[in-house]
Design a protein around this motif. Structure first.
Motif, mmCIF file in Angstrom:
data_model
loop_
_atom_site.group_PDB
_atom_site.id
_atom_site.type_symbol
_atom_site.label_atom_id
_atom_site.label_comp_id
_atom_site.label_asym_id
_atom_site.label_seq_id
_atom_site.Cartn_x
_atom_site.Cartn_y
_atom_site.Cartn_z
ATOM 1 N N THR A 265 86.393 -31.334 20.646
ATOM 2 C CA THR A 265 85.463 -30.053 20.654
ATOM 3 C C THR A 265 85.422 -29.870 19.140
ATOM 4 O OG1 THR A 265 86.169 -29.262 22.555
ATOM 5 C CG2 THR A 265 85.032 -27.703 20.963
ATOM 6 N N ALA A 266 86.508 -29.974 18.511
ATOM 7 C CA ALA A 266 86.633 -29.979 17.114
ATOM 8 C C ALA A 266 85.729 -31.084 16.202
ATOM 9 C CB ALA A 266 87.895 -29.786 16.638
ATOM 10 N N ALA A 267 86.094 -32.276 16.882
ATOM 11 C CA ALA A 267 85.499 -33.361 16.310
ATOM 12 C C ALA A 267 83.930 -33.328 16.540
ATOM 13 C CB ALA A 267 85.942 -34.595 16.901
ATOM 14 N N LEU A 268 83.430 -32.819 17.640
ATOM 15 C CA LEU A 268 82.145 -32.777 17.646
ATOM 16 C C LEU A 268 81.378 -31.660 16.715
ATOM 17 C CD1 LEU A 268 79.642 -33.685 19.457
ATOM 18 C CD2 LEU A 268 80.115 -31.921 21.099
ATOM 19 N N ILE A 269 82.033 -30.652 16.655
ATOM 20 C CA ILE A 269 81.742 -29.519 15.872
ATOM 21 C C ILE A 269 81.446 -30.052 14.319
ATOM 22 C CG2 ILE A 269 82.094 -27.068 14.665
ATOM 23 C CD1 ILE A 269 83.297 -26.516 17.348
ATOM 24 N N MET A 270 82.530 -30.850 13.929
ATOM 25 C CA MET A 270 82.496 -31.406 12.436
ATOM 26 C C MET A 270 81.498 -32.404 12.293
ATOM 27 S SD MET A 270 86.019 -33.281 10.774
ATOM 28 C CE MET A 270 85.852 -34.098 9.213
ATOM 29 N N ALA A 271 81.143 -33.328 13.441
ATOM 30 C CA ALA A 271 80.127 -34.202 13.252
ATOM 31 C C ALA A 271 78.946 -33.459 13.365
ATOM 32 C CB ALA A 271 80.212 -35.214 14.505
ATOM 33 N N GLY A 272 78.584 -32.542 14.009
ATOM 34 C CA GLY A 272 77.410 -31.908 13.921
ATOM 35 C C GLY A 272 77.242 -31.386 12.505
ATOM 36 N N VAL A 273 78.043 -30.608 11.937
ATOM 37 C CA VAL A 273 78.014 -29.959 10.606
ATOM 38 C C VAL A 273 77.599 -31.011 9.671
ATOM 39 C CG1 VAL A 273 79.215 -28.841 8.849
ATOM 40 C CG2 VAL A 273 79.606 -28.079 11.309
ATOM 41 N N ILE A 274 78.431 -32.140 9.702
ATOM 42 C CA ILE A 274 77.928 -33.182 8.587
ATOM 43 C C ILE A 274 76.619 -33.788 8.993
ATOM 44 C CG2 ILE A 274 78.606 -35.561 8.008
ATOM 45 C CD1 ILE A 274 81.812 -35.070 8.874
ATOM 46 N N ALA A 275 76.308 -33.985 10.088
ATOM 47 C CA ALA A 275 74.697 -34.378 10.403
ATOM 48 C C ALA A 275 73.845 -33.321 9.952
ATOM 49 C CB ALA A 275 74.635 -34.618 11.854
ATOM 50 N N LEU A 276 74.159 -32.261 9.995
ATOM 51 C CA LEU A 276 73.394 -31.034 9.769
ATOM 52 C C LEU A 276 73.047 -31.158 8.237
ATOM 53 C CD1 LEU A 276 71.125 -28.677 10.348
ATOM 54 C CD2 LEU A 276 73.269 -27.367 10.208
ATOM 55 N N LEU A 277 74.426 -31.427 7.353
ATOM 56 C CA LEU A 277 74.236 -31.303 6.098
ATOM 57 C C LEU A 277 73.409 -32.431 5.438
ATOM 58 C CD1 LEU A 277 75.320 -29.969 3.396
ATOM 59 C CD2 LEU A 277 77.552 -31.398 3.803
ATOM 60 N N VAL A 278 73.719 -33.695 5.896
ATOM 61 C CA VAL A 278 73.007 -34.952 5.634
ATOM 62 C C VAL A 278 71.540 -34.713 5.655
ATOM 63 C CG1 VAL A 278 72.859 -37.311 5.944
ATOM 64 C CG2 VAL A 278 74.994 -36.264 5.842
ATOM 65 N N PHE A 279 71.103 -34.113 6.888
ATOM 66 C CA PHE A 279 69.889 -33.891 7.163
ATOM 67 C C PHE A 279 69.194 -33.139 5.976
ATOM 68 C CE2 PHE A 279 66.388 -31.491 8.944
ATOM 69 C CZ PHE A 279 65.440 -32.509 9.402
ATOM 70 N N VAL A 280 69.735 -32.137 5.780
ATOM 71 C CA VAL A 280 69.251 -30.967 4.766
ATOM 72 C C VAL A 280 69.372 -31.661 3.497
ATOM 73 C CG1 VAL A 280 69.570 -28.817 3.693
ATOM 74 C CG2 VAL A 280 69.906 -28.988 6.026
ATOM 75 N N LEU A 281 70.318 -32.248 3.075
ATOM 76 C CA LEU A 281 70.376 -33.207 1.685
ATOM 77 C C LEU A 281 69.224 -34.085 1.514
ATOM 78 C CD1 LEU A 281 74.198 -33.449 1.141
ATOM 79 C CD2 LEU A 281 72.547 -31.811 0.172
ATOM 80 N N PHE A 282 68.874 -34.808 2.681
ATOM 81 C CA PHE A 282 67.862 -35.863 2.552
ATOM 82 C C PHE A 282 66.264 -35.145 2.438
ATOM 83 C CE2 PHE A 282 70.359 -39.344 4.424
ATOM 84 C CZ PHE A 282 70.007 -40.218 3.639
ATOM 85 N N ARG A 283 66.336 -33.890 2.986
ATOM 86 C CA ARG A 283 64.871 -33.261 3.038
ATOM 87 C C ARG A 283 64.819 -32.620 1.496
ATOM 88 N NH1 ARG A 283 62.204 -31.715 7.647
ATOM 89 N NH2 ARG A 283 60.531 -31.537 5.990
ATOM 90 N N ILE A 284 66.107 -32.300 0.946
ATOM 91 C CA ILE A 284 65.853 -31.563 -0.259
ATOM 92 C C ILE A 284 65.594 -32.894 -1.221
ATOM 93 C CG2 ILE A 284 67.203 -30.866 -2.150
ATOM 94 C CD1 ILE A 284 68.549 -29.073 0.079
ATOM 95 N N GLU A 285 66.289 -33.912 -1.227
ATOM 96 C CA GLU A 285 66.130 -35.208 -2.108
ATOM 97 C C GLU A 285 64.666 -35.654 -2.114
ATOM 98 O OE1 GLU A 285 65.781 -39.292 -3.174
ATOM 99 O OE2 GLU A 285 65.705 -38.584 -1.216
ATOM 100 N N ALA A 286 64.054 -35.760 -0.662
ATOM 101 C CA ALA A 286 62.735 -36.344 -0.530
ATOM 102 C C ALA A 286 61.699 -35.395 -1.166
ATOM 103 C CB ALA A 286 62.486 -36.317 0.803
ATOM 104 N N ARG A 287 61.905 -33.866 -1.162
ATOM 105 C CA ARG A 287 61.139 -33.014 -1.735
ATOM 106 C C ARG A 287 61.111 -33.060 -3.366
ATOM 107 N NH1 ARG A 287 60.533 -27.172 0.824
ATOM 108 N NH2 ARG A 287 59.968 -28.590 2.556
#
Length: 292
Positions: A265-287
């Motif tokens: 459960t902790a690993a899934l939460i951590m993976a989800g947070v990292i994936a969300l962070l990377v997605f947000v950073l990709f969107r910021i970088e693209a814009r």
């Protein structure tokens, strides 16, 4: 003719699939299937006879003091270490890329932390920050209080941040130097002819051209910051100071205690947070990249 081309493309696709099959099998065996099993464990309880409990594991986890402490320390560590290593590596790369005589010789020294075994690095850090280590001896000679066990004190977070910076800064410097070498020198010469100073050149030429490299450095810095558990574990063990008790400590200790549900459960939460962070950073970088 069209039939022959279709058959040729089919054969090429089959050949490509056959060559990729070992890699796909390894990915499925060691990543995809274990990840699917871990997701299944997140919604169950028990080891032998498991039962479905829904989101109870997530609810229990967010009421766990140890998980909340580990999450807080991980966030604090990332918030300090990632910006610090990016700024430091960027400044060092600018210095090493300058025309000052003798500085290019020091480029090779930044590769050394990458090839030194982690166990050797931890040994040196213990010698430096031990209760009877070098740092305390220096403080005592200058009249300050000594005999502080830095690794177990409230300053242990800064010891770990310093270790992270020293171990990973060289890699980022190499990446920034590669990005700086791809910037045409004519741009700087034209800017100087127009009266631009060093700071103006950095702001209007260096920084915009280094955005792709800087984004990659940011991603690698975040990934390496989550891998700092290895150093923290070797430095202070499974139950370190409360200041450096990370999420990886929490998951490792639950694995040792056979608490697979809390671990996954902790690993899934951590993976989800990292994936969300990377997605947000990709969107910021693209814009931001389009605006530049």
């Amino acid at each position: 003719m069209a039939v022959l081309q279709t058959k040729l493309k089919t054969r090429q696709s089959m050949a490509g699939f056959i060559f990729a099959l070992p890699s796909l099998a390894g990915f499925a065996l060691f990543f995809a299937i274990p990840f699917a099993i871990s997701i299944y464990y997140c919604f169950t309880q028990g080891i032998g006879g498991v039962e479905f409990v829904g989101f109870q594991n997530f609810i229990d986890l967010f009421h766990s003091n140890s998980f909340l402490l580990a999450s807080k320390n991980t966030i604090i560590f990332n918030a300090i270490s990632v910006p610090a290593i990016i700024i430091l590596s960027f400044l060092l790369s600018l210095l090493l890329n300058s025309r000052i005589k003798g500085l290019p010789v020091f480029r090779s020294f930044f590769i050394l932390p990458l090839v030194i075994p982690v166990a050797s690095v931890i040994l040196v850090w213990n010698i430096l920050f031990n209760e009877f280590g070098v740092i305390n001896n220096i403080l005592i000679k200058f009249g300050f209080a000594g005999n502080i066990d830095w690794i177990k004190s409230d300053q242990s977070m800064w010891v770990l941040v310093l270790l992270y910076l020293w171990k990973n800064c060289g890699y980022n410097v190499i990446l920034f130097l590669a990005g700086l070498s791809n910037i045409p020198k004519e741009y700087y010469e034209s800017a100087r002819m127009d009266g631009a100073g060093p700071l103006a050149c950095i702001k209007n030429i260096t920084v915009p051209f280094l955005i792709p490299t800087g984004f990659f450095v940011l991603m690698m810095s975040i990934v390496n910051s989550f891998k700092v558990f290895r150093e923290a574990y070797l430095l202070a063990g499974s139950y370190p100071s409360l200041k450096i008790y990370m999420l990886q400590h929490f998951m490792n200790n639950n694995f040792m205690n056979l608490s697979y549900q809390r671990l996954t459960t902790a690993a899934l939460i951590m993976a989800g947070v990292i994936a969300l962070l990377v997605f947000v950073l990709f969107r910021i970088e693209a814009r931001f990249g389009r605006s530049i």
